[in-house]
Motif scaffolding. Sequence first.
Motif, PDB file in Angstrom:
ATOM      1  N   ALA A   1       0.799  -1.223   0.000  1.00  0.00           N
ATOM      2  CA  ALA A   1       0.000   0.000   0.000  1.00  0.00           C
ATOM      3  C   ALA A   1       0.834   1.276   0.000  1.00  0.00           C
ATOM      4  O   ALA A   1       0.299   2.353   0.267  1.00  0.00           O
ATOM      5  N   THR A   2       2.127   1.174  -0.303  1.00  0.00           N
ATOM      6  CA  THR A   2       2.968   2.362  -0.252  1.00  0.00           C
ATOM      7  C   THR A   2       3.136   3.041  -1.605  1.00  0.00           C
ATOM      8  O   THR A   2       3.824   4.064  -1.699  1.00  0.00           O
ATOM      9  N   SER A   3       2.498   2.511  -2.651  1.00  0.00           N
ATOM     10  CA  SER A   3       2.621   3.149  -3.966  1.00  0.00           C
ATOM     11  C   SER A   3       1.500   2.677  -4.885  1.00  0.00           C
ATOM     12  O   SER A   3       0.818   1.677  -4.621  1.00  0.00           O
ATOM     13  N   ASN A   4       1.294   3.424  -5.951  1.00  0.00           N
ATOM     14  CA  ASN A   4       0.432   3.080  -7.078  1.00  0.00           C
ATOM     15  C   ASN A   4      -0.941   2.567  -6.631  1.00  0.00           C
ATOM     16  O   ASN A   4      -1.644   3.241  -5.875  1.00  0.00           O
ATOM     17  N   ILE A   5      -1.375   1.382  -7.078  1.00  0.00           N
ATOM     18  CA  ILE A   5      -2.719   0.900  -6.813  1.00  0.00           C
ATOM     19  C   ILE A   5      -2.965   0.714  -5.320  1.00  0.00           C
ATOM     20  O   ILE A   5      -4.012   1.110  -4.793  1.00  0.00           O
ATOM     21  N   GLY A   6      -2.014   0.111  -4.622  1.00  0.00           N
ATOM     22  CA  GLY A   6      -2.207  -0.131  -3.197  1.00  0.00           C
ATOM     23  C   GLY A   6      -2.393   1.152  -2.418  1.00  0.00           C
ATOM     24  O   GLY A   6      -3.259   1.243  -1.534  1.00  0.00           O
ATOM     25  N   ARG A   7      -1.600   2.161  -2.733  1.00  0.00           N
ATOM     26  CA  ARG A   7      -1.748   3.453  -2.047  1.00  0.00           C
ATOM     27  C   ARG A   7      -3.105   4.061  -2.344  1.00  0.00           C
ATOM     28  O   ARG A   7      -3.775   4.574  -1.426  1.00  0.00           O
ATOM     29  N   ALA A   8      -3.526   4.015  -3.596  1.00  0.00           N
ATOM     30  CA  ALA A   8      -4.818   4.590  -3.959  1.00  0.00           C
ATOM     31  C   ALA A   8      -5.954   3.902  -3.219  1.00  0.00           C
ATOM     32  O   ALA A   8      -6.906   4.550  -2.764  1.00  0.00           O
ATOM     33  N   ILE A   9      -5.874   2.577  -3.077  1.00  0.00           N
ATOM     34  CA  ILE A   9      -6.905   1.843  -2.351  1.00  0.00           C
ATOM     35  C   ILE A   9      -6.914   2.249  -0.881  1.00  0.00           C
ATOM     36  O   ILE A   9      -7.979   2.511  -0.302  1.00  0.00           O
ATOM     37  N   ALA A  10      -5.744   2.302  -0.266  1.00  0.00           N
ATOM     38  CA  ALA A  10      -5.666   2.684   1.144  1.00  0.00           C
ATOM     39  C   ALA A  10      -6.234   4.080   1.361  1.00  0.00           C
ATOM     40  O   ALA A  10      -7.003   4.318   2.310  1.00  0.00           O
TER      41      ALA A  10
ATOM     42  N   ILE B   1      -4.029   4.658 -20.734  1.00  0.00           N
ATOM     43  CA  ILE B   1      -3.824   4.015 -19.450  1.00  0.00           C
ATOM     44  C   ILE B   1      -4.802   4.553 -18.415  1.00  0.00           C
ATOM     45  O   ILE B   1      -5.333   5.653 -18.544  1.00  0.00           O
ATOM     46  N   GLY B   2      -5.035   3.760 -17.374  1.00  0.00           N
ATOM     47  CA  GLY B   2      -5.931   4.169 -16.304  1.00  0.00           C
ATOM     48  C   GLY B   2      -5.174   4.706 -15.112  1.00  0.00           C
ATOM     49  O   GLY B   2      -3.959   4.518 -14.979  1.00  0.00           O
ATOM     50  N   HIS B   3      -5.893   5.388 -14.235  1.00  0.00           N
ATOM     51  CA  HIS B   3      -5.319   5.916 -13.008  1.00  0.00           C
ATOM     52  C   HIS B   3      -5.571   4.937 -11.864  1.00  0.00           C
ATOM     53  O   HIS B   3      -6.594   4.233 -11.848  1.00  0.00           O
ATOM     54  N   PRO B   4      -4.696   4.881 -10.874  1.00  0.00           N
ATOM     55  CA  PRO B   4      -4.901   3.979  -9.740  1.00  0.00           C
ATOM     56  C   PRO B   4      -6.236   4.184  -9.030  1.00  0.00           C
ATOM     57  O   PRO B   4      -6.809   3.245  -8.486  1.00  0.00           O
ATOM     58  N   GLU B   5      -6.757   5.404  -9.059  1.00  0.00           N
ATOM     59  CA  GLU B   5      -8.023   5.680  -8.384  1.00  0.00           C
ATOM     60  C   GLU B   5      -9.167   4.855  -8.967  1.00  0.00           C
ATOM     61  O   GLU B   5     -10.134   4.531  -8.263  1.00  0.00           O
ATOM     62  N   ALA B   6      -9.072   4.506 -10.245  1.00  0.00           N
ATOM     63  CA  ALA B   6     -10.128   3.693 -10.849  1.00  0.00           C
ATOM     64  C   ALA B   6     -10.217   2.330 -10.184  1.00  0.00           C
ATOM     65  O   ALA B   6     -11.316   1.785  -9.987  1.00  0.00           O
ATOM     66  N   ILE B   7      -9.081   1.775  -9.821  1.00  0.00           N
ATOM     67  CA  ILE B   7      -9.060   0.487  -9.130  1.00  0.00           C
ATOM     68  C   ILE B   7      -9.549   0.669  -7.696  1.00  0.00           C
ATOM     69  O   ILE B   7     -10.255  -0.185  -7.152  1.00  0.00           O
ATOM     70  N   ALA B   8      -9.182   1.791  -7.090  1.00  0.00           N
ATOM     71  CA  ALA B   8      -9.588   2.051  -5.710  1.00  0.00           C
ATOM     72  C   ALA B   8     -11.112   2.130  -5.582  1.00  0.00           C
ATOM     73  O   ALA B   8     -11.687   1.598  -4.626  1.00  0.00           O
ATOM     74  N   TYR B   9     -11.766   2.783  -6.526  1.00  0.00           N
ATOM     75  CA  TYR B   9     -13.221   2.881  -6.463  1.00  0.00           C
ATOM     76  C   TYR B   9     -13.867   1.507  -6.601  1.00  0.00           C
ATOM     77  O   TYR B   9     -14.872   1.207  -5.943  1.00  0.00           O
ATOM     78  N   ALA B  10     -13.296   0.659  -7.444  1.00  0.00           N
ATOM     79  CA  ALA B  10     -13.810  -0.702  -7.583  1.00  0.00           C
ATOM     80  C   ALA B  10     -13.632  -1.473  -6.286  1.00  0.00           C
ATOM     81  O   ALA B  10     -14.505  -2.258  -5.879  1.00  0.00           O
ATOM     82  N   ALA B  11     -12.502  -1.259  -5.619  1.00  0.00           N
ATOM     83  CA  ALA B  11     -12.248  -1.937  -4.351  1.00  0.00           C
ATOM     84  C   ALA B  11     -13.230  -1.494  -3.275  1.00  0.00           C
ATOM     85  O   ALA B  11     -13.692  -2.309  -2.461  1.00  0.00           O
ATOM     86  N   VAL B  12     -13.567  -0.212  -3.252  1.00  0.00           N
ATOM     87  CA  VAL B  12     -14.562   0.280  -2.292  1.00  0.00           C
ATOM     88  C   VAL B  12     -15.889  -0.440  -2.502  1.00  0.00           C
ATOM     89  O   VAL B  12     -16.547  -0.865  -1.542  1.00  0.00           O
TER      90      VAL B  12
ATOM     91  N   ILE C   1     -10.144  -8.019  -8.461  1.00  0.00           N
ATOM     92  CA  ILE C   1     -10.141  -6.950  -9.457  1.00  0.00           C
ATOM     93  C   ILE C   1      -9.019  -7.242 -10.437  1.00  0.00           C
ATOM     94  O   ILE C   1      -7.907  -7.588 -10.041  1.00  0.00           O
ATOM     95  N   SER C   2      -9.328  -7.108 -11.719  1.00  0.00           N
ATOM     96  CA  SER C   2      -8.323  -7.308 -12.763  1.00  0.00           C
ATOM     97  C   SER C   2      -8.036  -5.967 -13.435  1.00  0.00           C
ATOM     98  O   SER C   2      -8.784  -5.539 -14.314  1.00  0.00           O
ATOM     99  N   PRO C   3      -6.975  -5.282 -13.003  1.00  0.00           N
ATOM    100  CA  PRO C   3      -6.672  -3.973 -13.602  1.00  0.00           C
ATOM    101  C   PRO C   3      -6.090  -4.104 -14.995  1.00  0.00           C
ATOM    102  O   PRO C   3      -5.436  -5.096 -15.341  1.00  0.00           O
ATOM    103  N   GLY C   4      -6.314  -3.075 -15.797  1.00  0.00           N
ATOM    104  CA  GLY C   4      -5.600  -2.942 -17.058  1.00  0.00           C
ATOM    105  C   GLY C   4      -4.265  -2.259 -16.792  1.00  0.00           C
ATOM    106  O   GLY C   4      -3.703  -2.365 -15.699  1.00  0.00           O
ATOM    107  N   VAL C   5      -3.757  -1.561 -17.793  1.00  0.00           N
ATOM    108  CA  VAL C   5      -2.518  -0.819 -17.608  1.00  0.00           C
ATOM    109  C   VAL C   5      -2.835   0.417 -16.774  1.00  0.00           C
ATOM    110  O   VAL C   5      -3.582   1.299 -17.203  1.00  0.00           O
ATOM    111  N   VAL C   6      -2.310   0.457 -15.563  1.00  0.00           N
ATOM    112  CA  VAL C   6      -2.626   1.511 -14.604  1.00  0.00           C
ATOM    113  C   VAL C   6      -1.332   2.129 -14.110  1.00  0.00           C
ATOM    114  O   VAL C   6      -0.399   1.418 -13.718  1.00  0.00           O
ATOM    115  N   HIS C   7      -1.293   3.445 -14.118  1.00  0.00           N
ATOM    116  CA  HIS C   7      -0.065   4.119 -13.704  1.00  0.00           C
ATOM    117  C   HIS C   7      -0.385   5.562 -13.366  1.00  0.00           C
ATOM    118  O   HIS C   7      -1.246   6.179 -13.994  1.00  0.00           O
TER     119      HIS C   7
END
Length: 254
Positions: free
Chosen positions: A15-24, A214-225, A186-192
Amino acid sequence: MSGRLHDKRALVTGATSNIGRAIAERFAAEGAHVVVSGRSAERGAEVVDAIRARGGRADFVQADLDGSAEASRALAEEAVSVLGGGIDVLVNNAGIFPGDSTPDTDEKSFDRVYAVNVKAPFFLTAALAPAMAGAGGGAIINLGSWVARLGIPVGALYSSSKGAMETLTRAWAAEFGPRGVRVNAISPGVVHTPVPGVAHPAENMMKGTPAGGIGHPEAIAYAAVYLAGDEAAFVHGIVLDVDGGRTTAAVLAA
């Protein structure tokens, strides 16, 4: 803050970068108390400070999830302690991605990828899911990848490890779902996270998709919520594609 995860206790690995950080960060914004986990104490403190500065609740637990059952159990125990006795949501996000070809992959790399990407979340889930069930339920979210279902000519090792996580998602949904623990992926596409003026080398992989980039990490975070919250109470064993349409649709140039 809408409070969709009000008073949920969550552990997010990697959770210290990219998708994990956005989810946290998004979990905390939705009212969860989040344990941010990763190898770097410096980056972990940065994430926690950012969350607290916005009024959220977060703590850092350092962990090197090397695939050993001991490392996963130690993280589970410390996270439970920090969160006051239990975990409602586990996000198995930590992973490594070597992009080598099959002939260039040595045995040490093979073992390392499966240790971090499969064994570590396997034993972390084993440590936490029974307690979740005993407490009345919870949610586990695994991170897969679009390359687990659409072949590309590099990174076969990584792709196979993410395929394993998607398989485990379905198996765990059958194993723990009847006891109140929902398991999805969740199956992310190219996210950065974009850097102004700098093209990401994977942008070409999103050409010909409905999203077109490419997608933003926040897109994965909203799906995780969504998957973590009560709105997904009837959702078990799915792999939610958040990939800009990469695996489902092709856009043909005129």
